[in-house]
Design an enzyme around this catalytic site. Structure first.
Site, PDB file in Angstrom:
ATOM      1  N   GLU A 146     -16.000   6.275   5.727  1.00 58.67           N
ATOM      2  CA  GLU A 146     -15.255   5.567   6.773  1.00 58.67           C
ATOM      3  C   GLU A 146     -15.175   6.484   7.982  1.00 58.67           C
ATOM      4  O   GLU A 146     -15.809   7.541   7.998  1.00 58.67           O
ATOM      5  CB  GLU A 146     -13.860   5.207   6.273  1.00 58.67           C
ATOM      6  N   ARG A 190       0.846  -1.209   0.000  1.00 59.28           N
ATOM      7  CA  ARG A 190       0.000   0.000   0.000  1.00 59.28           C
ATOM      8  C   ARG A 190       0.877   1.252   0.000  1.00 59.28           C
ATOM      9  O   ARG A 190       0.577   2.234  -0.682  1.00 59.28           O
ATOM     10  CB  ARG A 190      -0.937  -0.014   1.211  1.00 59.28           C
ATOM     11  N   LYS A 201      -2.545   6.825   1.419  1.00 55.89           N
ATOM     12  CA  LYS A 201      -2.434   7.169   2.846  1.00 55.89           C
ATOM     13  C   LYS A 201      -1.378   8.264   2.949  1.00 55.89           C
ATOM     14  O   LYS A 201      -0.202   8.013   3.228  1.00 55.89           O
ATOM     15  CB  LYS A 201      -2.061   5.906   3.632  1.00 55.89           C
TER      16      LYS A 201
HETATM   17  N1  PMP Z   1      -9.115   4.721   7.329  1.00 56.14           N
HETATM   18  C1  PMP Z   1      -8.202   5.663   7.636  1.00 56.14           C
HETATM   19  C2  PMP Z   1      -8.465   7.064   7.224  1.00 56.14           C
HETATM   20  C3  PMP Z   1      -7.020   5.303   8.309  1.00 56.14           C
HETATM   21  O1  PMP Z   1      -6.120   6.236   8.607  1.00 56.14           O
HETATM   22  C4  PMP Z   1      -6.823   3.958   8.684  1.00 56.14           C
HETATM   23  C5  PMP Z   1      -5.556   3.556   9.400  1.00 56.14           C
HETATM   24  N2  PMP Z   1      -5.481   4.090  10.696  1.00 56.14           N
HETATM   25  C6  PMP Z   1      -7.821   3.017   8.378  1.00 56.14           C
HETATM   26  C7  PMP Z   1      -8.938   3.428   7.685  1.00 56.14           C
HETATM   27  C8  PMP Z   1      -7.655   1.571   8.749  1.00 56.14           C
HETATM   28  O2  PMP Z   1      -6.684   0.976   7.928  1.00 56.14           O
HETATM   29  P1  PMP Z   1      -5.747  -0.203   8.446  1.00 56.14           P
HETATM   30  O3  PMP Z   1      -6.638  -1.350   8.774  1.00 56.14           O
HETATM   31  O4  PMP Z   1      -4.844  -0.487   7.302  1.00 56.14           O
HETATM   32  O5  PMP Z   1      -5.039   0.309   9.653  1.00 56.14           O
END
Ligand code: PMP
Length: 294
Positions: A184, A52, A151
């Site tokens: 989200e 990622r 990200k």
């Molecule tokens: N959405 C956002 C905006 C995030 O920053 C994160 C990670 N903290 C997630 C979802 C969850 O992703 P992951 O399971 O890869 O930590």
């Protein structure tokens, strides 16, 4: 104890790990990052996080100055140097220092920083009794402004939404997309359960493709739970049987209330608890990668 930080090929004491004030990561939020869990001294799903990171970097035309293989080694070395048994890794790649101004051709030396630290988690009580959420007025980035799959180091709109949550007394906040549909939360993905079907917003709806989200989807499918990625509205959440969040730090967190409206029976749901159990069992297997390729 002072942490040992990886910075551009060196492991340095925290006080010596420095980057330029002209770094575009600082000046413009120009860069990408990952947050990764360490369980039992092993970095959890590192391959997925590294993939990622490199995909996000490519999307913002940032060339990471070391190969994914070397990055993997660097992460593992940093965790070992800090004797982290259970904790968290923050992996950051910035654009590097450059002239003031947005021109990336006038920057050089992207900075690779790896911090291995202890982790602060949601309080235990939330796992037992569930979390309350509010819907933030601040929306998720428009996909044409900043692809939610990246990200990036620019988290300001998530931070503003999190402040709205804190003002309302919640530790997380729900973010909608530019169309008013559920995307989200500020740092976690969201799922609902309705009539035995697990549902979560798609990437197109503005969700980050969470690694925990993917693991939970795969574990659910393996347990013959149907999974869908439809458009989800706040009303769908109010009317859901269950709701939960997923994230690297959160793992699987039950949600019992949105905007003061009780979800289901107001207690952590059965499927939520089953998926949390499956997820923790998956961690305990010490598997290095997800169950099946994406
Ligand atoms: N959405 C956002 C905006 C995030 O920053 C994160 C990670 N903290 C997630 C979802 C969850 O992703 P992951 O399971 O890869 O930590």
């Amino acid at each position: 104890m002072s942490a040992i930080i990886y910075i551009n090929g060196q492991l340095l004491p925290e006080a010596e790990a420095k980057i330029s004030v002209f770094d575009h990561g600082l000046l413009y939020g120009d860069g990408v990052f990952e947050g990764i869990r360490v369980y039992n001294s092993k970095v959890f799903l590192l391959k997925e996080h590294i993939e990622r990171l490199y995909e996000g970097a490519a999307a913002i035309r940032l060339e990471i100055p070391l190969s994914p293989e070397k990055m993997t080694i660097a992460v593992n070395e940093t965790v070992a140097a800090n004797h982290i048994d259970g904790g968290y890794v923050r992996l950051v790649v910035t654009r590097g220092a450059g002239a003031l101004g947005l021109d990336i051709s006038r920057t050089s030396h992207p900075q690779v920083i790896i911090i291995a630290a202890n982790i602060s988690l949601y309080p235990d009580d939330i796992y037992k009794n569930g979390m309350k959420l509010i819907t933030a007025k601040t929306i998720r980035n428009h996909p044409q402004a900043l692809n939610p799959r990246v990200k990036s180091l620019n988290y300001l709109n998530n931070i503003l939404a999190k402040i709205e949550g804190a003002d309302a007394g919640t530790v997380e906040a729900l973010m909608l997309n530019h169309e008013g549909n559920v995307a989200e939360c500020t740092g976690d993905n969201i799922f609902i359960v309705k009539d035995g079907v697990l549902k979560t917003p798609s990437g197109e709806a503005g969700a980050l493709m969470g690694i925990t989200r993917e693991a939970v989807i795969q574990l659910a499918r393996k347990a013959n739970i149907p999974v869908e990625e439809p458009t989800i509205t706040c009303n769908d959440i109010y009317a859901a049987d269950e709701c939960f969040l997923t994230g690297t730090a959160a793992e699987v967190v039950p949600v019992i209330c949105l905007d003061d409206k009780q979800i289901g029976n107001g207690k952590p749901g059965e499927m939520t608890q089953k998926l949390l159990k499956l997820f923790r069992e998956f961690i305990a297997t010490g598997e290095e990668t997800l169950l099946s390729p994406k």
